[in-house]
Enzyme design. Structure first.
Site, PDB file in Angstrom:
ATOM      1  N   LYS A 213       0.820  -1.217   0.000  1.00 29.17           N
ATOM      2  CA  LYS A 213       0.000   0.000   0.000  1.00 29.17           C
ATOM      3  C   LYS A 213       0.852   1.264   0.000  1.00 29.17           C
ATOM      4  CE  LYS A 213      -3.435  -2.753  -0.089  1.00 29.17           C
ATOM      5  NZ  LYS A 213      -2.881  -4.043   0.325  1.00 29.17           N
TER       6      LYS A 213
ATOM      7  N   TYR B 116     -12.310 -14.685   2.905  1.00 28.82           N
ATOM      8  CA  TYR B 116     -11.290 -13.658   3.142  1.00 28.82           C
ATOM      9  C   TYR B 116     -10.766 -13.734   4.573  1.00 28.82           C
ATOM     10  CZ  TYR B 116      -9.081  -9.196   3.982  1.00 28.82           C
ATOM     11  OH  TYR B 116      -8.160  -8.237   4.332  1.00 28.82           O
TER      12      TYR B 116
ATOM     13  N   TYR C  19      -2.924 -12.581   2.697  1.00 30.48           N
ATOM     14  CA  TYR C  19      -2.629 -12.299   1.287  1.00 30.48           C
ATOM     15  C   TYR C  19      -1.432 -13.102   0.764  1.00 30.48           C
ATOM     16  CZ  TYR C  19      -5.660  -8.206   1.856  1.00 30.48           C
ATOM     17  OH  TYR C  19      -6.725  -7.371   2.106  1.00 30.48           O
TER      18      TYR C  19
HETATM   19  C1  LIG Z   1      -3.690  -5.299   0.145  1.00 28.55           C
HETATM   20  C2  LIG Z   1      -2.750  -6.434   0.068  1.00 28.55           C
HETATM   21  C3  LIG Z   1      -2.658  -7.243  -1.091  1.00 28.55           C
HETATM   22  C4  LIG Z   1      -3.578  -7.099  -2.258  1.00 28.55           C
HETATM   23  O1  LIG Z   1      -3.339  -5.963  -3.024  1.00 28.55           O
HETATM   24  P1  LIG Z   1      -4.550  -5.296  -3.810  1.00 28.55           P
HETATM   25  O2  LIG Z   1      -3.958  -4.139  -4.479  1.00 28.55           O
HETATM   26  O3  LIG Z   1      -5.573  -4.942  -2.760  1.00 28.55           O
HETATM   27  O4  LIG Z   1      -5.091  -6.308  -4.755  1.00 28.55           O
HETATM   28  C5  LIG Z   1      -1.724  -8.243  -1.127  1.00 28.55           C
HETATM   29  N1  LIG Z   1      -0.907  -8.472  -0.075  1.00 28.55           N
HETATM   30  C6  LIG Z   1      -0.967  -7.737   1.054  1.00 28.55           C
HETATM   31  C7  LIG Z   1      -0.043  -8.092   2.171  1.00 28.55           C
HETATM   32  C8  LIG Z   1      -1.882  -6.699   1.159  1.00 28.55           C
HETATM   33  O5  LIG Z   1      -1.936  -5.981   2.296  1.00 28.55           O
END
Ligand SMILES: *Cc1c(COP(=O)(O)O)cnc(C)c1O
Length: 336
Positions: free
Chosen positions: A49, A263, A289
């Protein structure tokens, strides 16, 4: 692509390293595996991010905002990175956290990212699962405006065309690194959620005609819905960059077979992937993720989808701080 026309706060510790993973490669016996260390973007324990926030926070500044509003799940890495950068820029930050998993574990609700949100100084509100989070942010913005504040809303995951520019930057950075290392890359694999990361990568690679395939491993939606949201955002991002029509529908590929129960709900594959990466490479993935993304990559190597001699890059999107919210999922760990 007119990338440098957009205001940007330079905050990422970049270029982030591109490293070979010898022991993961050997253990799986398939393609050569590399990792792009976007877990090392620097700010406040890092993650993907931060690249998006470089453009989003510059836009907030241009709009003379004094308060940032954003939202995410309880253990949101996006929220945590947003509060950290807001703190650094001297802005207030309002975080709305949705209870998307229903977990009652004390460490899930209080440790990891939640602890850091508070430490970086956010005003945090916890909302029930299923809340219309966009409406909740808009409502809060109206309340703050009535009090004379100047709020700026960042969508969940920082995923809009401005945020996706951060991953256009990453795509260009990767092309440079592949050229420097003389590496012919067959696929870049990463976890995809709110779509901005994959949309930016695809817009960057397609906009420069780099012909580097990207595969998103889904963490929430089903394949069709995930690919559609990535494609729509990639198209808008390419338009913003002045290269309309650069993104073909078939350059957007997601595999959503590794979501499991939903999720943020742990899977055995995620636990295996996190444990393997920790024990073979000393690298921490996250449970929501990158752990599921790597579980997908491991399975695709085992199934022969990626083959010996190919070069596959795993984009590590960060999030390891969330491990502290998920200790229960790792309860059965045995020593090596
Ligand atoms: C937000 C996030 C993602 C996914 O990215 P997006 O741009 O939301 O698809 C992947 N890995 C981590 C650790 C994240 O925080």
């Amino acid at each position: 692509m007119k990338l440098t026309r957009f205001p940007r706060v330079r905050i990422t510790h970049g270029p982030t390293p591109l490293e070979f993973m010898p022991r993961m490669t050997e253990a799986l016996g398939g393609p050569n595996l590399y990792v792009k260390r976007d877990d090392c973007t620097g700010l406040g324990t890092g993650g993907n991010k931060t690249r998006k926030l470089e453009f989003l926070m510059a836009d907030a500044q241009r709009n003379q905002a004094d308060t940032i509003i954003t939202q995410g799940a309880t253990q949101s890495n996006h929220a945590r990175q947003t509060v950290a950068i807001a703190a650094r820029m001297g802005m207030k930050c309002e975080i709305l956290l949705e209870d998307r998993t229903g977990s009652k574990a004390e460490n899930y609700k209080r440790s990891g990212n939640v602890f850091l949100d508070h430490l970086y100084g956010a005003n945090v509100q916890e909302l029930p699962g299923g809340t219309d989070m966009n409406a909740a942010m808009a409502h809060l913005a109206e309340e703050l405006k009535a009090k004379g504040r100047k709020p700026y809303i960042i969508p969940g995951g920082g995923s809009n065309p401005i945020g996706a520019l951060g991953y256009v930057v990453c795509a260009l950075e990767l092309v440079d690194q592949f050229n420097d290392q003389g590496l012919a890359v067959d696929c870049v694999v990463h976890a995809t959620g709110s779509a901005g990361t994959q949309a930016g990568l695809v817009a960057g690679f397609e906009g420069t005609r780099s012909q580097i395939p990207v595969l998103g491993i889904g963490v929430r939606a089903a394949q069709e819905a995930q690919e559609t949201s990535v494609y729509n955002l990639a198209v808008k991002t390419a338009e913003l960059l002045g290269v309309p029509g650069a993104v073909a529908r078939d350059s957007v590929k997601a595999n959503c077979d590794y979501v499991g129960g939903g999720y943020g709900v742990p899977t055995p594959g995620m636990v295996e992937a996190v444990t393997m990466m920790a024990r073979l490479e000393g690298i921490l993935l996250d449970p929501v993720y990158s752990g599921k993304g790597m579980a997908g990559l491991i399975d695709l190597c085992r199934k022969g989808h990626f083959k010996k001699g190919q070069n596959v890059v795993f984009l590590h999107t960060g999030g390891a701080v969330a491990l502290y919210g998920y200790m229960d999922a790792f309860a059965g760990l045995k020593p090596l």
